[in-house]
Design a protein around this motif. Structure first.
Motif, PDB file in Angstrom:
ATOM      1  N   PHE A   1       8.055  28.086 -51.116  1.00 20.25           N
ATOM      2  CA  PHE A   1       8.364  27.733 -49.734  1.00 20.25           C
ATOM      3  C   PHE A   1       9.107  28.881 -49.063  1.00 20.25           C
ATOM      4  O   PHE A   1      10.024  29.474 -49.642  1.00 20.25           O
ATOM      5  N   VAL A   2       8.697  29.207 -47.830  1.00 22.98           N
ATOM      6  CA  VAL A   2       9.424  30.186 -47.025  1.00 22.98           C
ATOM      7  C   VAL A   2       9.662  29.574 -45.654  1.00 22.98           C
ATOM      8  O   VAL A   2       8.747  29.070 -45.018  1.00 22.98           O
ATOM      9  N   ASP A   3      10.886  29.586 -45.226  1.00 25.17           N
ATOM     10  CA  ASP A   3      11.240  29.011 -43.924  1.00 25.17           C
ATOM     11  C   ASP A   3      11.064  30.084 -42.861  1.00 25.17           C
ATOM     12  O   ASP A   3      12.032  30.662 -42.351  1.00 25.17           O
ATOM     13  N   ALA A   4       9.810  30.382 -42.550  1.00 29.52           N
ATOM     14  CA  ALA A   4       9.515  31.471 -41.626  1.00 29.52           C
ATOM     15  C   ALA A   4       8.110  31.285 -41.070  1.00 29.52           C
ATOM     16  O   ALA A   4       7.307  30.504 -41.595  1.00 29.52           O
ATOM     17  N   GLU A   5       7.825  32.007 -39.983  1.00 30.25           N
ATOM     18  CA  GLU A   5       6.465  32.035 -39.449  1.00 30.25           C
ATOM     19  C   GLU A   5       5.587  32.853 -40.390  1.00 30.25           C
ATOM     20  O   GLU A   5       6.040  33.840 -40.982  1.00 30.25           O
ATOM     21  N   LEU A   6       4.344  32.434 -40.535  1.00 31.84           N
ATOM     22  CA  LEU A   6       3.400  33.136 -41.400  1.00 31.84           C
ATOM     23  C   LEU A   6       2.432  33.926 -40.536  1.00 31.84           C
ATOM     24  O   LEU A   6       1.519  33.359 -39.926  1.00 31.84           O
TER      25      LEU A   6
ATOM     26  N   ILE B   1       7.948  39.047 -45.393  1.00 34.76           N
ATOM     27  CA  ILE B   1       9.090  38.145 -45.290  1.00 34.76           C
ATOM     28  C   ILE B   1      10.065  38.477 -46.407  1.00 34.76           C
ATOM     29  O   ILE B   1       9.679  38.566 -47.583  1.00 34.76           O
TER      30      ILE B   1
ATOM     31  N   ASN C   1       5.100  27.186 -45.253  1.00 36.15           N
ATOM     32  CA  ASN C   1       6.328  27.132 -44.461  1.00 36.15           C
ATOM     33  C   ASN C   1       6.780  25.709 -44.132  1.00 36.15           C
ATOM     34  O   ASN C   1       7.696  25.526 -43.333  1.00 36.15           O
TER      35      ASN C   1
ATOM     36  N   ARG D   1       5.455  23.577 -42.346  1.00 38.31           N
ATOM     37  CA  ARG D   1       5.078  23.147 -41.002  1.00 38.31           C
ATOM     38  C   ARG D   1       3.567  23.155 -40.807  1.00 38.31           C
ATOM     39  O   ARG D   1       3.084  23.226 -39.684  1.00 38.31           O
TER      40      ARG D   1
ATOM     41  N   ARG E   1      -0.313  27.574 -44.789  1.00 35.72           N
ATOM     42  CA  ARG E   1      -0.189  28.212 -46.104  1.00 35.72           C
ATOM     43  C   ARG E   1      -0.846  29.579 -46.029  1.00 35.72           C
ATOM     44  O   ARG E   1      -1.681  29.834 -45.168  1.00 35.72           O
TER      45      ARG E   1
ATOM     46  N   ASP F   1       1.895  21.005 -48.100  1.00 33.44           N
ATOM     47  CA  ASP F   1       2.379  22.096 -47.257  1.00 33.44           C
ATOM     48  C   ASP F   1       3.275  21.651 -46.102  1.00 33.44           C
ATOM     49  O   ASP F   1       3.868  22.485 -45.434  1.00 33.44           O
TER      50      ASP F   1
END
Length: 244
Positions: free
Chosen positions: A7-12, A18, A44, A46, A49, A144
């Motif tokens: 998991f990455v708390d960021a825009e992809l 990142i 993320n 949201r 993926r 996701d």
């Protein structure tokens, strides 16, 4: 080789990179024992993926984002699990399995027989812990979209805040079984209230009924609180969601 998910708390953004937080770096290096250049799948929480490549330094790490895709559809009916507070591992088990089963919202509830009391800083720390359990469960099960976890509320506050069209409360004293749901059309959303160890009191079930909650039973056996929560969600997913 299995491609690990993180998991990455960021825009992809395709072609972007990142920086990973230190706890994630530690997990990748010392728990998963990944190496520089290994492929990953990132999400993320949201609905997106992406394929990614790990760049692992001595104390830091980044991921280079490759192709980005939208996540597969979620469960057909949004499910809110209103779970009475339980001690340590039992609550964590309920949260973990609820995420795996596709619950969209988890609402921790204080009830009369709750053996766990969380206030102030303790409550905030526990919510952080529960969110991490949700993230780990999403990483494991391939989901996701990170579910929402609501603040800890009293039963009265939680009942008043519930506005979904179908509202259910599990009660072993109820006259109607959960199989009665087969008679209902698929709703826009459903909330399931599950009591603590020792169950909800008759007064609490009646209070839920005044707020539009239908009392149903899972059968003749008295289930532990965590078993009831997991089983109830599974039944809902079979009836209206993506297990049917």
């Amino acid at each position: 080789m299995r491609v690990r998910r993180i998991f990455v708390d960021a825009e992809l953004d395709p072609g972007g990179s990142i920086d990973l937080p230190s706890d994630t770096v530690n997990y990748l290096r010392n728990v998963l024992r990944l190496r520089d250049g290994q492929p990953l799948e990132v999400f993320n929480g949201r609905g997106l993926r992406a394929s990614a490549t790990l760049s692992l330094g001595r104390r830091e790490a980044t991921v280079a984002i490759g192709s980005v895709t939208e996540s597969p559809g979620e469960a057909v009916v949004p499910i809110t699990l209103m779970a009475a507070l339980a001690k340590g591992e039992k609550m964590e088990l309920v949260i973990q399995k609820a995420v795996e089963l596709g619950v969209t919202t988890i609402a921790p509830v204080e009830t009369e027989r709750s053996v766990l009391e969380l206030k102030g800083n303790r409550a905030e720390k526990r919510l952080v812990r529960w969110r991490q359990i949700m993230i780990n469960a999403c990483e494991q099960c391939g989901r996701d979209i990170l579910p929402t976890i609501e603040p800890i509320r009293s039963l009265a506050e939680s009942l008043a805040a519930t506005d979904v069209p179908v509202r259910l409360v599990l009660d072993p004293r109820a006259e109607r079984p959960m199989t009665d749901l087969r008679e209902l059309p698929r709703p826009e959303g459903v909330a399931l209230l599950v009591g603590p160890e020792g169950g909800l009191t008759e007064e609490e079930v009646a209070r839920a009924g005044e707020q539009g909650f239908r009392a149903l039973t899972l059968g003749p056996r008295i289930l532990r609180a965590e078993t009831a929560a997991i089983t109830g969600v599974a039944v809902l997913q079979y009836q209206w969601g993506d297990l049917g």
